[in-house]
Design an enzyme around this catalytic site. Structure first.
Site, PDB file in Angstrom:
ATOM      1  N   VAL A  67      -4.895   8.132  73.772  1.00  0.00           N
ATOM      2  CA  VAL A  67      -5.046   7.298  74.975  1.00  0.00           C
ATOM      3  C   VAL A  67      -6.522   7.122  75.315  1.00  0.00           C
ATOM      4  CG1 VAL A  67      -4.588   7.135  77.457  1.00  0.00           C
ATOM      5  CG2 VAL A  67      -2.787   7.948  75.922  1.00  0.00           C
ATOM      6  N   GLY A 107     -15.492  20.138  89.801  1.00  0.00           N
ATOM      7  CA  GLY A 107     -16.784  20.667  90.263  1.00  0.00           C
ATOM      8  C   GLY A 107     -17.884  19.665  89.977  1.00  0.00           C
ATOM      9  N   TYR A 121       2.004  23.647  79.451  1.00  0.00           N
ATOM     10  CA  TYR A 121       1.541  22.275  79.713  1.00  0.00           C
ATOM     11  C   TYR A 121       1.972  21.825  81.106  1.00  0.00           C
ATOM     12  CZ  TYR A 121       0.827  17.260  78.854  1.00  0.00           C
ATOM     13  OH  TYR A 121       0.416  15.936  78.918  1.00  0.00           O
ATOM     14  N   THR A 162       4.150   7.575  76.258  1.00  0.00           N
ATOM     15  CA  THR A 162       3.273   6.477  75.850  1.00  0.00           C
ATOM     16  C   THR A 162       3.124   6.490  74.335  1.00  0.00           C
ATOM     17  OG1 THR A 162       2.086   6.762  77.916  1.00  0.00           O
ATOM     18  CG2 THR A 162       0.971   5.480  76.214  1.00  0.00           C
TER      19      THR A 162
HETATM   20  O1  LIG Z   1       4.937  10.885  74.810  1.00  0.00           O
HETATM   21  C1  LIG Z   1       4.449  11.297  75.853  1.00  0.00           C
HETATM   22  O2  LIG Z   1       3.627  10.679  76.435  1.00  0.00           O
HETATM   23  C2  LIG Z   1       4.891  12.625  76.384  1.00  0.00           C
HETATM   24  O3  LIG Z   1       5.246  13.395  75.259  1.00  0.00           O
HETATM   25  C3  LIG Z   1       5.715  14.677  75.488  1.00  0.00           C
HETATM   26  O4  LIG Z   1       6.952  14.676  76.081  1.00  0.00           O
HETATM   27  P1  LIG Z   1       8.316  14.416  75.271  1.00  0.00           P
HETATM   28  O5  LIG Z   1       9.071  13.453  76.105  1.00  0.00           O
HETATM   29  O6  LIG Z   1       8.980  15.689  74.933  1.00  0.00           O
HETATM   30  O7  LIG Z   1       7.875  13.640  73.939  1.00  0.00           O
HETATM   31  P2  LIG Z   1       8.409  13.705  72.431  1.00  0.00           P
HETATM   32  O8  LIG Z   1       7.952  14.932  71.734  1.00  0.00           O
HETATM   33  O9  LIG Z   1       8.017  12.407  71.854  1.00  0.00           O
HETATM   34  O10 LIG Z   1      10.001  13.815  72.557  1.00  0.00           O
HETATM   35  C4  LIG Z   1      10.797  12.815  73.125  1.00  0.00           C
HETATM   36  C5  LIG Z   1      12.237  13.107  72.778  1.00  0.00           C
HETATM   37  O11 LIG Z   1      12.436  12.867  71.386  1.00  0.00           O
HETATM   38  C6  LIG Z   1      12.956  14.036  70.750  1.00  0.00           C
HETATM   39  N1  LIG Z   1      12.399  14.107  69.386  1.00  0.00           N
HETATM   40  C7  LIG Z   1      11.078  14.300  69.156  1.00  0.00           C
HETATM   41  C8  LIG Z   1      10.581  14.311  67.868  1.00  0.00           C
HETATM   42  C9  LIG Z   1      11.457  14.140  66.790  1.00  0.00           C
HETATM   43  O12 LIG Z   1      11.077  14.142  65.579  1.00  0.00           O
HETATM   44  N2  LIG Z   1      12.781  13.969  67.063  1.00  0.00           N
HETATM   45  C10 LIG Z   1      13.279  13.945  68.322  1.00  0.00           C
HETATM   46  O13 LIG Z   1      14.499  13.770  68.507  1.00  0.00           O
HETATM   47  C11 LIG Z   1      12.549  15.198  71.653  1.00  0.00           C
HETATM   48  O14 LIG Z   1      13.432  16.273  71.457  1.00  0.00           O
HETATM   49  C12 LIG Z   1      12.644  14.558  73.034  1.00  0.00           C
HETATM   50  O15 LIG Z   1      13.978  14.581  73.484  1.00  0.00           O
HETATM   51  C13 LIG Z   1       4.639  15.396  76.295  1.00  0.00           C
HETATM   52  O16 LIG Z   1       5.005  16.654  76.644  1.00  0.00           O
HETATM   53  C14 LIG Z   1       4.225  14.630  77.509  1.00  0.00           C
HETATM   54  O17 LIG Z   1       3.129  15.214  78.134  1.00  0.00           O
HETATM   55  C15 LIG Z   1       3.798  13.272  77.158  1.00  0.00           C
HETATM   56  O18 LIG Z   1       3.518  12.574  78.339  1.00  0.00           O
END
Ligand SMILES: O=C(O)[C@H]1O[C@H](OP(=O)(O)OP(=O)(O)OC[C@H]2O[C@@H](n3ccc(=O)[nH]c3=O)[C@H](O)[C@@H]2O)[C@H](O)[C@@H](O)[C@@H]1O
Length: 393
Positions: free
Chosen positions: A89, A177, A220, A250
Protein backbone atom coordinates in the site's frame (compact mmCIF):
# COMPACT_ATOMS: atom_id res chain seq x y z
CA UNK A 1 -7.71 21.88 0.74
CA UNK A 2 -9.82 18.74 0.59
CA UNK A 3 -11.61 20.07 -2.54
CA UNK A 4 -8.39 20.57 -4.45
CA UNK A 5 -7.23 17.11 -3.39
CA UNK A 6 -10.54 15.64 -4.56
CA UNK A 7 -10.28 17.48 -7.88
CA UNK A 8 -6.89 15.96 -8.58
CA UNK A 9 -8.13 12.48 -7.64
CA UNK A 10 -11.41 12.41 -9.53
CA UNK A 11 -10.09 12.88 -13.06
CA UNK A 12 -8.38 9.51 -12.99
CA UNK A 13 -11.68 7.67 -13.07
CA UNK A 14 -13.13 9.23 -16.20
CA UNK A 15 -12.45 5.91 -17.86
CA UNK A 16 -10.56 2.73 -17.01
CA UNK A 17 -9.45 2.13 -20.57
CA UNK A 18 -5.77 2.27 -21.47
CA UNK A 19 -6.30 5.08 -24.01
CA UNK A 20 -8.59 7.42 -22.17
CA UNK A 21 -9.08 10.55 -24.28
CA UNK A 22 -9.25 12.59 -21.09
CA UNK A 23 -5.83 11.65 -19.86
CA UNK A 24 -3.04 14.14 -20.23
CA UNK A 25 0.47 14.10 -18.93
CA UNK A 26 -0.34 17.22 -16.89
CA UNK A 27 -2.79 15.16 -14.86
CA UNK A 28 -0.77 14.06 -11.83
CA UNK A 29 -2.89 11.00 -11.15
CA UNK A 30 -3.97 9.64 -14.52
CA UNK A 31 -4.53 5.91 -14.45
CA UNK A 32 -2.28 5.28 -17.43
CA UNK A 33 0.60 7.05 -15.65
CA UNK A 34 0.02 4.96 -12.56
CA UNK A 35 -0.18 1.76 -14.57
CA UNK A 36 3.21 2.37 -16.17
CA UNK A 37 4.69 2.23 -12.68
CA UNK A 38 3.55 -1.32 -11.96
CA UNK A 39 2.48 -2.94 -15.23
CA UNK A 40 5.65 -2.28 -17.22
CA UNK A 41 7.57 -5.55 -17.59
CA UNK A 42 11.15 -5.35 -16.37
CA UNK A 43 12.31 -6.34 -19.84
CA UNK A 44 10.59 -3.26 -21.32
CA UNK A 45 12.47 -0.84 -19.05
CA UNK A 46 15.48 0.97 -20.50
CA UNK A 47 18.69 -0.89 -19.76
CA UNK A 48 21.75 1.24 -19.65
CA UNK A 49 24.63 1.72 -17.30
CA UNK A 50 25.13 5.26 -18.53
CA UNK A 51 22.79 7.47 -16.53
CA UNK A 52 23.59 10.49 -18.71
CA UNK A 53 22.25 8.78 -21.80
CA UNK A 54 19.34 7.00 -20.19
CA UNK A 55 16.36 6.43 -22.50
CA UNK A 56 13.32 8.56 -21.80
CA UNK A 57 10.64 6.17 -20.59
CA UNK A 58 7.59 8.11 -19.60
CA UNK A 59 7.31 11.21 -21.73
CA UNK A 60 8.90 11.20 -25.15
CA UNK A 61 10.90 14.36 -25.63
CA UNK A 62 11.16 15.23 -21.94
CA UNK A 63 14.49 15.56 -20.23
CA UNK A 64 13.70 13.40 -17.24
CA UNK A 65 13.68 9.62 -16.84
CA UNK A 66 11.04 10.00 -14.11
CA UNK A 67 7.26 9.92 -14.36
CA UNK A 68 6.05 13.51 -14.79
CA UNK A 69 5.20 15.10 -11.43
CA UNK A 70 3.06 18.18 -10.92
CA UNK A 71 4.84 21.43 -10.15
CA UNK A 72 3.32 22.83 -6.95
CA UNK A 73 3.86 26.25 -5.47
CA UNK A 74 5.69 26.21 -2.12
CA UNK A 75 2.48 26.76 -0.11
CA UNK A 76 0.71 23.75 -1.62
CA UNK A 77 3.79 21.54 -1.63
CA UNK A 78 3.91 19.42 1.51
CA UNK A 79 6.79 17.51 3.04
CA UNK A 80 5.28 14.09 3.60
CA UNK A 81 6.67 11.10 5.50
CA UNK A 82 5.30 7.68 4.56
CA UNK A 83 6.37 4.94 6.97
CA UNK A 84 6.21 1.55 5.30
CA UNK A 85 6.46 3.48 2.03
CA UNK A 86 8.19 0.64 0.17
CA UNK A 87 5.42 -1.84 1.00
CA UNK A 88 2.38 -2.81 -1.04
CA UNK A 89 0.00 0.00 0.00
CA UNK A 90 2.78 2.41 0.97
CA UNK A 91 4.38 2.36 -2.47
CA UNK A 92 1.10 3.19 -4.22
CA UNK A 93 0.61 6.05 -1.77
CA UNK A 94 4.15 7.27 -2.49
CA UNK A 95 3.43 7.16 -6.25
CA UNK A 96 0.33 9.28 -5.82
CA UNK A 97 1.92 11.84 -3.51
CA UNK A 98 4.91 12.15 -5.84
CA UNK A 99 2.71 12.55 -8.93
CA UNK A 100 0.69 15.19 -7.06
CA UNK A 101 3.95 17.14 -6.67
CA UNK A 102 4.73 16.74 -2.97
CA UNK A 103 8.09 16.12 -1.38
CA UNK A 104 8.09 12.55 -0.08
CA UNK A 105 10.28 10.74 2.45
CA UNK A 106 9.78 7.01 2.21
CA UNK A 107 10.86 5.14 5.32
CA UNK A 108 11.02 1.35 5.43
CA UNK A 109 12.93 -1.44 7.16
CA UNK A 110 12.36 -3.71 4.11
CA UNK A 111 10.99 -6.57 6.20
CA UNK A 112 7.99 -6.94 3.88
CA UNK A 113 8.58 -3.84 1.73
CA UNK A 114 10.93 -3.81 -1.22
CA UNK A 115 13.15 -1.21 -2.87
CA UNK A 116 11.88 -2.40 -6.24
CA UNK A 117 8.44 -0.95 -5.38
CA UNK A 118 9.82 2.60 -5.31
CA UNK A 119 12.94 2.22 -7.48
CA UNK A 120 11.40 4.43 -10.20
CA UNK A 121 11.64 7.45 -7.84
CA UNK A 122 15.19 6.99 -6.57
CA UNK A 123 17.24 10.07 -7.45
CA UNK A 124 14.21 12.31 -8.01
CA UNK A 125 14.69 15.67 -6.24
CA UNK A 126 11.31 15.33 -4.47
CA UNK A 127 12.06 11.84 -3.14
CA UNK A 128 14.14 10.36 -0.32
CA UNK A 129 14.37 6.72 0.70
CA UNK A 130 15.49 5.91 4.25
CA UNK A 131 16.13 2.43 5.61
CA UNK A 132 14.88 2.67 9.17
CA UNK A 133 12.79 0.66 11.60
CA UNK A 134 10.04 2.74 13.26
CA UNK A 135 10.65 0.85 16.50
CA UNK A 136 13.58 3.29 16.89
CA UNK A 137 13.02 7.06 17.01
CA UNK A 138 13.92 9.28 14.06
CA UNK A 139 13.80 13.04 13.54
CA UNK A 140 12.73 14.48 10.18
CA UNK A 141 11.03 17.80 9.49
CA UNK A 142 7.71 17.10 7.77
CA UNK A 143 4.16 18.47 7.53
CA UNK A 144 2.27 15.17 7.31
CA UNK A 145 2.98 11.61 8.44
CA UNK A 146 1.21 8.60 6.97
CA UNK A 147 2.08 5.82 9.41
CA UNK A 148 1.70 2.52 7.57
CA UNK A 149 4.76 0.59 8.77
CA UNK A 150 3.74 -2.85 10.04
CA UNK A 151 3.51 -6.28 8.43
CA UNK A 152 -0.18 -6.76 7.49
CA UNK A 153 -0.41 -10.31 6.24
CA UNK A 154 -1.31 -12.87 8.94
CA UNK A 155 1.60 -15.08 7.83
CA UNK A 156 4.09 -12.24 8.29
CA UNK A 157 2.74 -10.65 11.44
CA UNK A 158 2.45 -14.03 13.18
CA UNK A 159 6.01 -15.02 12.24
CA UNK A 160 7.43 -12.71 14.92
CA UNK A 161 4.53 -11.70 17.19
CA UNK A 162 6.66 -9.82 19.73
CA UNK A 163 8.17 -7.70 16.97
CA UNK A 164 4.68 -7.06 15.58
CA UNK A 165 3.59 -5.79 19.00
CA UNK A 166 6.71 -3.64 19.30
CA UNK A 167 5.94 -2.15 15.89
CA UNK A 168 2.32 -1.53 16.91
CA UNK A 169 3.25 0.18 20.15
CA UNK A 170 6.76 1.67 19.86
CA UNK A 171 6.49 2.39 16.13
CA UNK A 172 3.31 4.39 16.63
CA UNK A 173 4.62 5.99 19.82
CA UNK A 174 7.75 7.19 17.99
CA UNK A 175 5.81 8.56 15.03
CA UNK A 176 3.32 10.33 17.31
CA UNK A 177 6.22 11.79 19.30
CA UNK A 178 7.67 13.03 16.03
CA UNK A 179 4.29 14.52 14.99
CA UNK A 180 4.11 16.32 18.32
CA UNK A 181 7.63 17.67 18.01
CA UNK A 182 7.48 18.90 14.42
CA UNK A 183 3.72 19.68 14.53
CA UNK A 184 2.90 17.34 11.67
CA UNK A 185 -0.55 15.95 11.02
CA UNK A 186 -0.55 12.20 11.71
CA UNK A 187 -2.55 9.51 9.92
CA UNK A 188 -2.60 5.99 11.37
CA UNK A 189 -3.20 3.07 9.03
CA UNK A 190 -5.38 1.01 11.33
CA UNK A 191 -7.31 -2.05 10.26
CA UNK A 192 -10.62 -3.90 10.16
CA UNK A 193 -8.82 -6.45 12.34
CA UNK A 194 -9.47 -4.25 15.37
CA UNK A 195 -13.09 -5.53 15.14
CA UNK A 196 -11.80 -9.11 15.59
CA UNK A 197 -14.35 -11.81 14.71
CA UNK A 198 -17.26 -9.34 14.61
CA UNK A 199 -20.67 -9.89 16.18
CA UNK A 200 -21.99 -6.85 14.33
CA UNK A 201 -22.38 -6.92 10.55
CA UNK A 202 -21.55 -4.78 8.66
CA UNK A 203 -19.07 -3.16 11.02
CA UNK A 204 -19.58 0.48 11.96
CA UNK A 205 -16.83 2.61 13.50
CA UNK A 206 -18.87 2.71 16.73
CA UNK A 207 -18.43 -1.07 17.20
CA UNK A 208 -15.88 -1.87 19.91
CA UNK A 209 -14.89 -5.22 18.50
CA UNK A 210 -14.49 -8.86 19.52
CA UNK A 211 -10.79 -9.70 19.70
CA UNK A 212 -9.29 -12.74 21.43
CA UNK A 213 -6.41 -11.05 23.24
CA UNK A 214 -4.50 -14.34 23.73
CA UNK A 215 -4.98 -15.79 20.22
CA UNK A 216 -2.45 -15.94 17.36
CA UNK A 217 -3.86 -12.81 15.65
CA UNK A 218 -3.75 -10.73 18.83
CA UNK A 219 -0.20 -9.42 18.21
CA UNK A 220 -1.53 -7.52 15.21
CA UNK A 221 -5.10 -6.80 16.35
CA UNK A 222 -4.10 -5.58 19.80
CA UNK A 223 -1.05 -3.79 18.37
CA UNK A 224 -3.34 -1.78 16.11
CA UNK A 225 -5.88 -1.25 18.90
CA UNK A 226 -3.22 0.21 21.18
CA UNK A 227 -1.93 2.26 18.23
CA UNK A 228 -5.38 3.86 17.95
CA UNK A 229 -5.42 4.44 21.71
CA UNK A 230 -2.02 6.11 21.51
CA UNK A 231 -3.18 8.35 18.67
CA UNK A 232 -6.23 9.58 20.57
CA UNK A 233 -4.25 9.93 23.82
CA UNK A 234 -1.68 12.14 22.07
CA UNK A 235 -4.57 14.10 20.63
CA UNK A 236 -6.26 14.62 24.01
CA UNK A 237 -3.09 15.26 25.98
CA UNK A 238 -0.88 17.12 23.49
CA UNK A 239 -3.32 18.22 20.82
CA UNK A 240 -1.59 16.20 18.10
CA UNK A 241 -3.67 16.42 14.94
CA UNK A 242 -4.62 12.78 14.25
CA UNK A 243 -6.54 10.85 11.60
CA UNK A 244 -7.35 7.13 11.83
CA UNK A 245 -8.16 4.98 8.79
CA UNK A 246 -9.55 1.49 9.47
CA UNK A 247 -8.48 -0.33 6.34
CA UNK A 248 -10.46 -3.36 5.15
CA UNK A 249 -9.05 -6.11 2.92
CA UNK A 250 -7.08 -4.53 0.11
CA UNK A 251 -5.45 -6.05 -2.94
CA UNK A 252 -3.57 -5.05 -6.07
CA UNK A 253 -0.26 -5.06 -7.90
CA UNK A 254 2.89 -5.13 -5.72
CA UNK A 255 1.41 -7.51 -3.18
CA UNK A 256 4.32 -9.61 -2.06
CA UNK A 257 4.97 -12.79 -3.97
CA UNK A 258 5.01 -14.67 -0.65
CA UNK A 259 2.43 -12.44 1.01
CA UNK A 260 0.25 -15.38 2.08
CA UNK A 261 -3.00 -13.45 1.86
CA UNK A 262 -5.86 -14.89 -0.09
CA UNK A 263 -5.70 -12.68 -3.20
CA UNK A 264 -2.06 -13.23 -4.08
CA UNK A 265 -2.21 -16.91 -3.04
CA UNK A 266 -5.22 -17.65 -5.27
CA UNK A 267 -3.97 -15.69 -8.29
CA UNK A 268 -0.53 -17.29 -8.20
CA UNK A 269 -2.00 -20.76 -7.66
CA UNK A 270 -4.40 -20.31 -10.59
CA UNK A 271 -1.67 -18.93 -12.87
CA UNK A 272 0.44 -22.00 -12.06
CA UNK A 273 -2.52 -24.37 -12.54
CA UNK A 274 -2.28 -25.44 -8.91
CA UNK A 275 -5.31 -26.06 -6.72
CA UNK A 276 -6.60 -23.08 -4.73
CA UNK A 277 -6.16 -23.58 -0.97
CA UNK A 278 -9.41 -22.61 0.78
CA UNK A 279 -8.99 -22.60 4.57
CA UNK A 280 -12.09 -23.88 6.38
CA UNK A 281 -15.44 -24.48 4.68
CA UNK A 282 -15.13 -21.59 2.24
CA UNK A 283 -18.23 -19.88 3.67
CA UNK A 284 -16.44 -17.12 5.56
CA UNK A 285 -16.65 -13.74 3.84
CA UNK A 286 -14.49 -10.75 3.01
CA UNK A 287 -15.01 -7.48 1.12
CA UNK A 288 -12.06 -6.73 -1.14
CA UNK A 289 -11.11 -3.22 -2.24
CA UNK A 290 -8.66 -2.27 -4.95
CA UNK A 291 -5.58 -0.42 -3.79
CA UNK A 292 -6.22 2.78 -5.80
CA UNK A 293 -9.50 3.31 -3.95
CA UNK A 294 -7.76 2.92 -0.62
CA UNK A 295 -5.09 5.45 -1.60
CA UNK A 296 -7.83 7.94 -2.56
CA UNK A 297 -9.42 7.39 0.86
CA UNK A 298 -6.15 7.87 2.75
CA UNK A 299 -5.30 11.12 0.97
CA UNK A 300 -8.82 12.49 1.38
CA UNK A 301 -8.86 11.58 5.06
CA UNK A 302 -5.47 13.15 5.72
CA UNK A 303 -6.65 16.40 4.15
CA UNK A 304 -10.08 16.42 5.80
CA UNK A 305 -11.14 17.69 9.22
CA UNK A 306 -12.44 14.25 10.24
CA UNK A 307 -10.73 13.22 13.48
CA UNK A 308 -12.90 10.18 14.19
CA UNK A 309 -11.83 6.74 12.92
CA UNK A 310 -13.05 6.05 9.37
CA UNK A 311 -13.64 2.66 7.73
CA UNK A 312 -12.12 2.46 4.27
CA UNK A 313 -13.32 -0.57 2.39
CA UNK A 314 -15.79 -1.79 -0.16
CA UNK A 315 -19.22 -3.32 0.46
CA UNK A 316 -18.98 -6.03 -2.22
CA UNK A 317 -18.91 -9.11 0.00
CA UNK A 318 -17.91 -12.59 -1.20
CA UNK A 319 -17.53 -15.99 0.39
CA UNK A 320 -14.01 -17.32 -0.05
CA UNK A 321 -15.41 -20.11 -2.29
CA UNK A 322 -17.06 -17.52 -4.56
CA UNK A 323 -13.89 -15.49 -4.60
CA UNK A 324 -11.82 -18.53 -5.60
CA UNK A 325 -14.20 -19.32 -8.49
CA UNK A 326 -13.94 -15.72 -9.65
CA UNK A 327 -10.12 -15.83 -9.66
CA UNK A 328 -10.14 -19.04 -11.70
CA UNK A 329 -12.51 -17.45 -14.23
CA UNK A 330 -10.38 -14.31 -14.57
CA UNK A 331 -7.17 -16.28 -14.96
CA UNK A 332 -8.89 -18.35 -17.66
CA UNK A 333 -9.78 -15.11 -19.46
CA UNK A 334 -6.23 -13.80 -19.15
CA UNK A 335 -4.36 -16.95 -20.18
CA UNK A 336 -6.90 -18.94 -22.15
CA UNK A 337 -6.79 -21.86 -19.71
CA UNK A 338 -6.84 -22.75 -16.03
CA UNK A 339 -7.25 -26.29 -14.71
CA UNK A 340 -7.19 -25.33 -11.02
CA UNK A 341 -9.82 -26.62 -8.57
CA UNK A 342 -10.67 -25.67 -4.99
CA UNK A 343 -9.25 -27.76 -2.15
CA UNK A 344 -10.51 -27.23 1.38
CA UNK A 345 -7.89 -27.20 4.15
CA UNK A 346 -8.24 -26.93 7.95
CA UNK A 347 -9.58 -23.57 9.14
CA UNK A 348 -7.19 -21.02 10.67
CA UNK A 349 -7.46 -20.30 14.39
CA UNK A 350 -9.56 -17.20 15.20
CA UNK A 351 -10.14 -16.46 11.50
CA UNK A 352 -12.93 -13.83 11.39
CA UNK A 353 -16.05 -15.38 9.84
CA UNK A 354 -17.59 -12.30 8.24
CA UNK A 355 -16.23 -8.91 7.37
CA UNK A 356 -17.80 -5.96 5.58
CA UNK A 357 -17.49 -2.28 6.39
CA UNK A 358 -20.29 0.15 6.94
CA UNK A 359 -18.61 2.94 4.98
CA UNK A 360 -21.26 5.63 5.39
CA UNK A 361 -18.93 7.81 7.46
CA UNK A 362 -16.36 7.85 4.64
CA UNK A 363 -19.13 8.79 2.20
CA UNK A 364 -20.49 11.58 4.38
CA UNK A 365 -17.29 13.06 5.74
CA UNK A 366 -14.88 12.49 2.85
CA UNK A 367 -17.27 12.13 -0.07
CA UNK A 368 -15.36 8.91 -0.74
CA UNK A 369 -16.63 5.68 -2.13
CA UNK A 370 -14.91 2.90 -4.03
CA UNK A 371 -14.77 3.40 -7.78
CA UNK A 372 -13.33 0.03 -8.70
CA UNK A 373 -15.27 -3.20 -8.66
CA UNK A 374 -13.55 -6.41 -7.67
CA UNK A 375 -13.53 -7.86 -11.18
CA UNK A 376 -11.71 -4.87 -12.72
CA UNK A 377 -9.22 -4.75 -9.86
CA UNK A 378 -8.60 -8.48 -10.01
CA UNK A 379 -8.10 -8.40 -13.79
CA UNK A 380 -5.36 -5.80 -13.33
CA UNK A 381 -3.78 -7.76 -10.49
CA UNK A 382 -3.81 -10.97 -12.55
CA UNK A 383 -2.03 -9.04 -15.32
CA UNK A 384 0.59 -7.89 -12.82
CA UNK A 385 1.29 -11.37 -11.42
CA UNK A 386 1.33 -12.86 -14.92
CA UNK A 387 4.13 -10.44 -15.88
CA UNK A 388 5.97 -11.26 -12.64
CA UNK A 389 5.71 -15.02 -13.29
CA UNK A 390 6.85 -14.71 -16.91
CA UNK A 391 9.92 -12.71 -15.86
CA UNK A 392 11.02 -14.98 -13.00
CA UNK A 393 14.10 -17.01 -13.85
O1 LIG B 1 -6.05 -8.11 3.19
C1 LIG B 1 -6.07 -7.30 4.10
O2 LIG B 1 -5.99 -6.14 3.90
C2 LIG B 1 -6.15 -7.80 5.51
O3 LIG B 1 -5.53 -9.07 5.51
C3 LIG B 1 -5.50 -9.76 6.71
O4 LIG B 1 -6.74 -10.19 7.09
P1 LIG B 1 -7.46 -11.49 6.46
O5 LIG B 1 -8.84 -11.05 6.17
O6 LIG B 1 -7.28 -12.66 7.33
O7 LIG B 1 -6.74 -11.72 5.04
P2 LIG B 1 -6.33 -13.05 4.25
O8 LIG B 1 -5.14 -13.71 4.84
O9 LIG B 1 -6.25 -12.62 2.84
O10 LIG B 1 -7.56 -14.06 4.47
C4 LIG B 1 -8.85 -13.80 4.00
C5 LIG B 1 -9.65 -15.08 4.09
O11 LIG B 1 -9.17 -15.99 3.10
C6 LIG B 1 -8.77 -17.22 3.72
N1 LIG B 1 -7.61 -17.75 2.97
C7 LIG B 1 -6.41 -17.12 2.95
C8 LIG B 1 -5.36 -17.61 2.21
C9 LIG B 1 -5.53 -18.80 1.48
O12 LIG B 1 -4.61 -19.32 0.78
N2 LIG B 1 -6.75 -19.42 1.54
C10 LIG B 1 -7.79 -18.93 2.26
O13 LIG B 1 -8.88 -19.54 2.27
C11 LIG B 1 -8.47 -16.87 5.17
O14 LIG B 1 -8.61 -18.01 5.97
C12 LIG B 1 -9.52 -15.79 5.44
O15 LIG B 1 -10.75 -16.38 5.76
C13 LIG B 1 -4.82 -8.85 7.72
O16 LIG B 1 -4.78 -9.39 8.96
C14 LIG B 1 -5.44 -7.49 7.77
O17 LIG B 1 -4.70 -6.62 8.57
C15 LIG B 1 -5.47 -6.87 6.45
O18 LIG B 1 -6.15 -5.65 6.54
Amino acid sequence: MVDSVRASLKHRYSSFTEQSPHETLEDPVSLSTLRKLYLTPHSALPHTTDRENITITYQPGALSPYPPVKLLNPIEKKRVLVTGGAGFVGSHLVDRLMLMGHSVICLDNFFTGSKANVAHWIGHPNFELIRHDVVDPILVEVDQIYHLACPASPVHYQSNPVKTLKTGFFGTYNMLGLSKRVKARFLLASTSEIYGDPEEHPQKESYWGHVNCVGPRACYDEGKRVAETLAYSYHRQDNVDVRVARIFNTFGPRMNWNDGRVVSNFILQALKDEDLTVYGNGKSTRSFQYVHDLVDGLILLMNSDCKEPVNIGTQEEFTIDQFAEMVIELVKRATGKCESKLIHMPALEDDPQRRKPDNSRAKERLNWEPKWNVVDGLAETVKYFKIQLEERP
